[in-house]
Every structure is written in C-alpha cells, then in structure tokens.
Design a protein around this motif. Structure first.
Motif, PDB file in Angstrom:
ATOM      1  N   ALA A 239       0.801  -1.113  -0.121  1.00  0.00           N
ATOM      2  CA  ALA A 239       0.097  -0.119  -0.108  1.00  0.00           C
ATOM      3  C   ALA A 239       1.150   1.351   0.062  1.00  0.00           C
ATOM      4  N   LEU A 240       1.882   0.990   0.811  1.00  0.00           N
ATOM      5  CA  LEU A 240       3.022   2.317   0.826  1.00  0.00           C
ATOM      6  C   LEU A 240       3.467   2.667  -0.656  1.00  0.00           C
ATOM      7  N   ILE A 241       3.979   1.668  -1.225  1.00  0.00           N
ATOM      8  CA  ILE A 241       4.622   1.696  -2.561  1.00  0.00           C
ATOM      9  C   ILE A 241       3.515   2.087  -3.457  1.00  0.00           C
ATOM     10  N   ASP A 242       2.346   1.699  -3.442  1.00  0.00           N
ATOM     11  CA  ASP A 242       1.405   2.166  -4.452  1.00  0.00           C
ATOM     12  C   ASP A 242       1.240   3.603  -4.132  1.00  0.00           C
ATOM     13  N   LYS A 243       0.954   3.986  -2.830  1.00  0.00           N
ATOM     14  CA  LYS A 243       0.806   5.501  -2.611  1.00  0.00           C
ATOM     15  C   LYS A 243       1.977   6.401  -3.083  1.00  0.00           C
ATOM     16  N   THR A 244       3.264   5.732  -2.934  1.00  0.00           N
ATOM     17  CA  THR A 244       4.599   6.389  -3.405  1.00  0.00           C
ATOM     18  C   THR A 244       4.527   6.561  -4.800  1.00  0.00           C
ATOM     19  N   ILE A 245       4.132   5.601  -5.522  1.00  0.00           N
ATOM     20  CA  ILE A 245       4.037   5.724  -6.961  1.00  0.00           C
ATOM     21  C   ILE A 245       3.103   6.943  -7.375  1.00  0.00           C
ATOM     22  N   GLN A 246       1.957   6.991  -6.793  1.00  0.00           N
ATOM     23  CA  GLN A 246       1.168   8.131  -7.130  1.00  0.00           C
ATOM     24  C   GLN A 246       1.664   9.399  -6.618  1.00  0.00           C
ATOM     25  N   TYR A 247       2.455   9.329  -5.646  1.00  0.00           N
ATOM     26  CA  TYR A 247       3.238  10.535  -5.349  1.00  0.00           C
ATOM     27  C   TYR A 247       4.265  10.941  -6.462  1.00  0.00           C
TER      28      TYR A 247
END
Length: 247
Positions: A97-105
């Motif tokens: 979930a953190l990686i997905d959020k970081t990709i969006q960032y």
C-alpha cells in the motif's frame, strides 16, 4: 522416495537436501545398501515444517534447535507458523500500500508528508517469532543441542536409543512406588543421562523439570506415549530423588 524424487516434489535442489542431512537437520529414515537416501512420509512432513520456518526467516541453526527440542510439538508449531505468516502478510500488505501511494506521489497525483513516506515500515519484532523462540529456543535447549551437535551421527543415534531404553524401563515401573529401590535406580539413570548428554542439571533443576512434565501438556503427551501416567510417576520419582540426594 529417493532424494531426486523428494527434491522434485518439493521444488528444492538435491544439494539442499544433502546439506540438510549433513548438518543433521533432516536425515532420511532409510539408506539403501548402495548408499541411496530414501525419504519417508515422516521425513517429508518434517521437511514441510522446516520450509515453513525458513520462509519465516529462521536460520537453519534456529530451525534445528526448535525441532530437536524435547518440548517441540508439530501441531502447536503449525498454529504459530500460521500466525506468523498472517503477521508477515499484514506487514507486506502495508508495504505494498505504501509503494502504491509512493508511485502516485512520484506521478504527481497526490502529496505525501515525510511521515507518510515511512508509515508502512515496521521494525518491531514479530510477537509470534518471539513466542516460538521462547518455547523452543531457550538457553537450555541451545546448550543441549550444542552438546549433542558435537557428537557423530552414530553417537547421536546411541543417545536416542539410550533415551528410549530409559523411558521404556521407567514406563514398566510406573505402577510401583516412586520411592521404591527400582524406581529410584531408574530415575538416577535418567538424571545421569541428562547430565552426561544435555548440560548441567542441579537437583533443584531436575525436580523442577519433573514438575514441568506434568504442568506442560506437550511434555505430558510425549512422555505418556510410553505409558499412561508415566509423566506423573516421573515427576514424583524425580522429586524423591532430588530431596533424598540433598541430605
């Protein structure tokens, strides 16, 4: 099942199985006259348990200490392994979930604070791993395995055979008085055997170990395989032995 067949079934290399045998982690039950290793169903069940622990990050040394522990219980281990895997899955889900959020960032779709960038990381100890080490990897077990680990395979087999003989003899006496001459002679054999092969046991420790045979159902279950009520008999005989030899 031959070593190549076992390796193919599990999806590991023959070399890995040879290594497990070499370090005493998984020794096949049978060896042909030609020197071929033959793995029984029991061996494969042990291998499954080993691979679960390995998946959870335990070293081969730790795994050997755990499964060689006299108090090791397969069913209990499976329950702990399941909880540990659920804990691991939860951590991985947070990281994904953190990686997905970081990709969006990184794509400029959302903003993230510095704190949010590290919310998925968890460096705390897995409580179930600590429980496993507490139950099967304590100092007494470490000491015992270190001592036995220095023995040759033949010597280890001799120790196991002697263990079985002592328990069989004690089981034959379990309906007699724990304070009888025969019972005390048999329990002295057990006391000497522990001290000669598994570390140093004071009389108080020996007496406490006997009480554990009754208090801990894992010990009770394994000991009473030799005869119902053996754990109770051994507890009482060990207490008599310890008290008499203190005088």
């Amino acid at each position: 099942m031959k070593v190549k067949e076992a390796a193919a079934l599990v999806g590991i290399s023959v070399r890995t199985l040879h290594h497990y045998d070499k370090i005493g982690l998984l020794t096949p039950d049978h060896l042909t006259e030609s020197g071929y290793r033959l793995y029984s169903d029991r061996n494969l069940e042990t291998l499954q348990q080993i691979l679960f622990f390995k998946e959870l990050g335990f070293s081969l040394k730790q795994i050997k200490e755990i499964i060689d522990s006299p108090s090791f219980d397969r069913y209990e281990a499976f329950l702990l392994q399941r909880n540990m895997l659920l804990e691991k899955r939860s951590r991985l889900d947070k990281m994904i979930a953190l990686i997905d959020k970081t990709i969006q960032y990184e794509k400029g779709e959302i903003s993230m604070t510095n704190k949010e960038k590290f919310e998925g990381f968890d460096f705390s100890d897995n409580p179930y791993e600590q429980e496993a080490r507490k139950r099967w990897g304590d100092q007494a077990v470490d000491e015992a395995n270190a001592k036995v680990g220095k023995l040759s395979k033949e010597a280890q087999k001799a120790v196991a055979k002697r263990w079985d003989a002592i328990y069989t003899n004690l089981a034959s006496l379990r309906n007699t008085s724990p304070a009888s001459t025969d019972a005390q002679a048999a329990i002295k054999e057990w006391y000497d055997f522990l001290n000669n092969n598994f570390g140093t046991y004071s009389l108080d420790t020996f007496k406490g170990l006997g009480q554990m045979y009754v208090d801990d159902e894992r010990f009770t279950k394994n000991i009473d395989k030799y005869g119902e009520g053996l754990s109770l008999f051994m507890r009482d005989a060990m207490a008599v032995f310890a008290d008499q030899n203190k005088k």
